[in-house]
Scaffold this active site. Structure first.
Site, PDB file in Angstrom:
ATOM      1  N   HIS A  81       3.461  -1.267  -9.119  1.00 26.54           N
ATOM      2  CA  HIS A  81       3.968  -0.095  -8.403  1.00 26.54           C
ATOM      3  C   HIS A  81       4.897  -0.496  -7.276  1.00 26.54           C
ATOM      4  CE1 HIS A  81       1.003  -0.188  -4.945  1.00 26.54           C
ATOM      5  NE2 HIS A  81       0.214  -0.738  -5.843  1.00 26.54           N
ATOM      6  N   ASP A 122       5.747   1.827  -4.913  1.00 24.20           N
ATOM      7  CA  ASP A 122       5.475   2.658  -3.736  1.00 24.20           C
ATOM      8  C   ASP A 122       4.496   1.950  -2.806  1.00 24.20           C
ATOM      9  OD1 ASP A 122       3.340   3.077  -5.638  1.00 24.20           O
ATOM     10  OD2 ASP A 122       2.698   4.827  -4.486  1.00 24.20           O
ATOM     11  N   ASP A 151       0.982  -5.564  -1.639  1.00 20.11           N
ATOM     12  CA  ASP A 151       0.554  -4.349  -2.361  1.00 20.11           C
ATOM     13  C   ASP A 151       1.714  -3.375  -2.481  1.00 20.11           C
ATOM     14  OD1 ASP A 151      -0.866  -2.290  -3.501  1.00 20.11           O
ATOM     15  OD2 ASP A 151      -2.080  -1.842  -1.745  1.00 20.11           O
ATOM     16  N   GLU A 204       1.366   5.197  -7.328  1.00 22.56           N
ATOM     17  CA  GLU A 204       0.021   4.595  -7.402  1.00 22.56           C
ATOM     18  C   GLU A 204      -0.777   4.912  -6.158  1.00 22.56           C
ATOM     19  OE1 GLU A 204      -3.346   1.928  -7.270  1.00 22.56           O
ATOM     20  OE2 GLU A 204      -1.763   2.066  -5.775  1.00 22.56           O
ATOM     21  N   GLU A 205      -0.115   4.839  -5.005  1.00 18.57           N
ATOM     22  CA  GLU A 205      -0.838   5.014  -3.745  1.00 18.57           C
ATOM     23  C   GLU A 205      -1.228   6.473  -3.484  1.00 18.57           C
ATOM     24  OE1 GLU A 205      -2.043   2.561  -2.422  1.00 18.57           O
ATOM     25  OE2 GLU A 205      -0.714   0.838  -2.345  1.00 18.57           O
ATOM     26  N   ASP A 223      -2.117  -6.708  -9.023  1.00 16.64           N
ATOM     27  CA  ASP A 223      -2.256  -5.763  -7.912  1.00 16.64           C
ATOM     28  C   ASP A 223      -3.653  -5.917  -7.317  1.00 16.64           C
ATOM     29  OD1 ASP A 223      -1.453  -3.739  -6.188  1.00 16.64           O
ATOM     30  OD2 ASP A 223      -2.042  -2.124  -7.543  1.00 16.64           O
ATOM     31  N   HIS A 234      -2.602  -2.012   3.209  1.00 14.34           N
ATOM     32  CA  HIS A 234      -2.800  -0.693   3.839  1.00 14.34           C
ATOM     33  C   HIS A 234      -2.947  -0.781   5.363  1.00 14.34           C
ATOM     34  CE1 HIS A 234      -4.388   1.400  -0.087  1.00 14.34           C
ATOM     35  NE2 HIS A 234      -3.442   0.511  -0.341  1.00 14.34           N
TER      36      HIS A 234
HETATM   37  N1  BES Z   1      -3.729  -2.574  -5.084  1.00 13.25           N
HETATM   38  C1  BES Z   1      -4.630  -1.542  -4.731  1.00 13.25           C
HETATM   39  C2  BES Z   1      -5.935  -1.609  -5.491  1.00 13.25           C
HETATM   40  C3  BES Z   1      -6.837  -2.688  -4.981  1.00 13.25           C
HETATM   41  C4  BES Z   1      -7.450  -2.529  -3.758  1.00 13.25           C
HETATM   42  C5  BES Z   1      -7.061  -3.812  -5.682  1.00 13.25           C
HETATM   43  C6  BES Z   1      -8.279  -3.499  -3.263  1.00 13.25           C
HETATM   44  C7  BES Z   1      -7.859  -4.811  -5.193  1.00 13.25           C
HETATM   45  C8  BES Z   1      -8.470  -4.660  -3.971  1.00 13.25           C
HETATM   46  C9  BES Z   1      -3.988  -0.196  -4.974  1.00 13.25           C
HETATM   47  O1  BES Z   1      -2.639  -0.161  -4.585  1.00 13.25           O
HETATM   48  C10 BES Z   1      -4.682   0.834  -4.139  1.00 13.25           C
HETATM   49  O2  BES Z   1      -4.630   0.751  -2.940  1.00 13.25           O
HETATM   50  N2  BES Z   1      -5.273   1.829  -4.774  1.00 13.25           N
HETATM   51  C11 BES Z   1      -5.794   2.960  -4.100  1.00 13.25           C
HETATM   52  C12 BES Z   1      -5.898   4.035  -5.138  1.00 13.25           C
HETATM   53  C13 BES Z   1      -5.940   5.413  -4.626  1.00 13.25           C
HETATM   54  C14 BES Z   1      -4.869   5.772  -3.676  1.00 13.25           C
HETATM   55  C15 BES Z   1      -5.973   6.382  -5.786  1.00 13.25           C
HETATM   56  C16 BES Z   1      -7.137   2.640  -3.475  1.00 13.25           C
HETATM   57  O3  BES Z   1      -7.899   1.813  -4.018  1.00 13.25           O
HETATM   58  O4  BES Z   1      -7.423   3.198  -2.419  1.00 13.25           O
HETATM   59 MN    MN Z   2      -1.604  -1.773  -5.268  1.00 14.55          MN
HETATM   60 MN    MN Z   3      -2.626   0.085  -2.334  1.00 16.24          MN
END
Ligand code: BES
Ligand code: MN
Ligand code: MN
Length: 455
Positions: A85, A87, A118, A152-153, A179, A426
């Site tokens: 992603h 974004d 990320d 994705e975010e 990711d 984040h």
């Molecule tokens: N890359 C992350 C997912 C992730 C988080 C993988 C921690 C490994 C460890 C992804 O970009 C993410 O932040 N996903 C969100 C999804 C949500 C917004 C639907 C999340 O996990 O909060």
């Molecule tokens: Mn991610």
């Molecule tokens: Mn993320």
């Protein structure tokens, strides 16, 4: 002619510069005022892929464009689909950053910028791997497709319908996603499970307008106090989630899996110190790793209502609210959990207030087999790229589309993470280790060869 490995070494600085160009684009998917930037980031990725000789397209959606690309397709060769992603999350709180979040800056081995790990850095490693192979070897060992999205975010709201309606365009033998994280610096890992997520918002509405707390206080229910009582009811004293039925479909960890987690070299003190907390707290009966990867949670993500400015104001707020998300594990169903949550909130709230409950987004938990040929190829590629045998791990985060790949494309998914747990995804001062960027490029190149049957 230089080998792919040499090409990666020789182009180190250019590969970094090009990533920094992408990091400069503030492609924040949740902010409508950034729509032009998300589009610019999508176009940047599309152009990169087109320059590799790929058929690269931008697909508009009700929100942010989806980028797809495919190498010239050779019959009889396996096809790898790279998902990622472009974004990013909002950069706030802005004051905490040492540099502008969209002014990538090198500090030691790291680049600091929103999206560095990320997912721009991790995703772009695959683009540069493909470029390196083509330049050094003349052609790719297998067919390669890309699917890079910009939502994705925010829970990928437009991706499922896109995948459903573009099955042929996305047809492949394996999906690879970078990711996720390594287990620790220098300890690569294959991730085989992600938690699901259901994101809720509660609003407690009391009087029609804010009231003088001296004149009216003590004579009616204060929405903020009611909200606090509701929130306090989400957990019991042992930190179990106290929502009725919440654990009904939670699959128990097997003794094998628990033993596997316990063997991992987890540095609990380092973990605590990175967060800056004095003590770890969580569901009774489970280890820290189990709580983070394999147990469901309920967390407050935001809370609001009443006077938020500096100084003091004596007021009873007309309403108060909270954003609450629950991380889910197999075999919880996010729609069921959303319903149970709403029922719980309504059962706790007094009749003196009106309560609105809203579901923002939901996605299911995933557990992928660890013994597929694709995962084995990923293991060999990580060992070559990082110089160390990978371990298996789960992650507590979510990637909504993974379930869809399983359900619609019906192919194995390999989660090859190049990030680090302390990359501050984040958070302010997000970083990506430039050594990991290069090792990620090497790993991706090895992966394509491994999928093609080895070099
Ligand atoms: N890359 C992350 C997912 C992730 C988080 C993988 C921690 C490994 C460890 C992804 O970009 C993410 O932040 N996903 C969100 C999804 C949500 C917004 C639907 C999340 O996990 O909060
Ligand atoms: Mn991610
Ligand atoms: Mn993320």
């Amino acid at each position: 002619m230089p080998t792919t490995a040499d090409f990666i070494t020789n182009n180190r600085e250019r590969f970094q510069k090009e990533l920094f160009d992408l990091l400069r684009i503030p492609s924040i998917s949740t902010s409508p005022e950034r729509d032009a930037d998300t589009k610019r980031a999508a176009e940047f990725v599309r152009k990169q892929l087109q320059d590799l000789g790929f058929r690269a397209q931008l697909h508009t959606t009700p929100k942010h464009p989806i980028v797809t690309a495919e190498s010239p397709m050779a019959a009889g060769k396996p096809t790898v689909l790279v998902y990622g992603h472009y974004d990013v999350q909002p950069p706030d709180p802005l004051g905490e950053w040492r540099h502008g979040p969209f002014e990538p800056t090198i500090e030691g081995e790291n680049v600091i910028a929103r999206g560095a790990t990320d997912d721009k850095g991790q995703m772009f490693a695959h683009v540069k791997a493909v470029e390196s192979i083509i330049e050094a070897e003349g052609k790719l060992p297998c067919n390669v497709k890309f699917l890079i999205e910009g939502e994705e975010e925010i829970g990928s709201p437009n991706l499922d319908p896109f995948i459903e309606s573009h099955k042929d365009l996305l047809k492949c033998d394996v999906v690879v996603i970078s990711d996720t994280d390594q287990f620790a610096p220098g300890q690569p890992a294959i991730c085989y499970a992600l938690r699901g997520l259901v994101y809720m918002e509660i609003e407690v509405v009391g009087p029609t307008h804010d009231l003088h707390s001296g004149m009216f206080g003590g004579s009616l229910d204060n929405p903020a106090t009611v909200l606090a009582r509701i929130i306090a009811s989400f957990h019991d004293a042992d930190h179990h989630v106290a929502i009725k039925g919440f654990y009904d479909h939670v699959r128990a960890l097997t003794p094998d899996e628990r033993a596997g987690f316990a063997e991992l070299p987890f540095d609990e003190k380092g973990y605590r110190e990175e967060m800056g907390v004095t003590e770890l707290v969580g569901e009774k009966g489970f280890t820290t790793i189990e709580r983070r990867w394999a147990r469901p949670t309920c967390e407050i993500n935001g809370i609001f209502g009443g006077f938020q400015g500096e100084g003091a104001k004596t007021v009873i707020p007309a309403k108060a609210g909270a954003k609450v998300s629950m991380r889910l594990v197999p075999d919880q169903d996010w729609k069921t959990i959303a319903k149970l949550f709403e029922e719980h909130v309504r059962s706790v709230a007094p009749k003196t207030v009106k309560v609105n409950v809203k579901t923002h987004s939901g996605s299911g938990p995933v557990l992928v087999p660890r013994d597929s040929a694709a995962v084995k190829a990923g293991m060999r590629a990580l060992e070559k790229g990082f110089g160390k045998k990978p371990v298996f791990m789960r992650e507590g985060g979510s990637i909504p589309v993974v379930l869809t790949f399983d359900r619609v494309l019906k192919v194995p998914v390999v989660l090859l993470g190049f990030g680090l747990p302390d990359d501050r995804a984040h958070s302010p001062n997000e970083k990506f280790n430039l050594g990991d960027y290069e090792r990620g490029i090497r790993t991706s190149a090895h992966f394509l060869h491994e999928i093609a049957g080895g070099k």
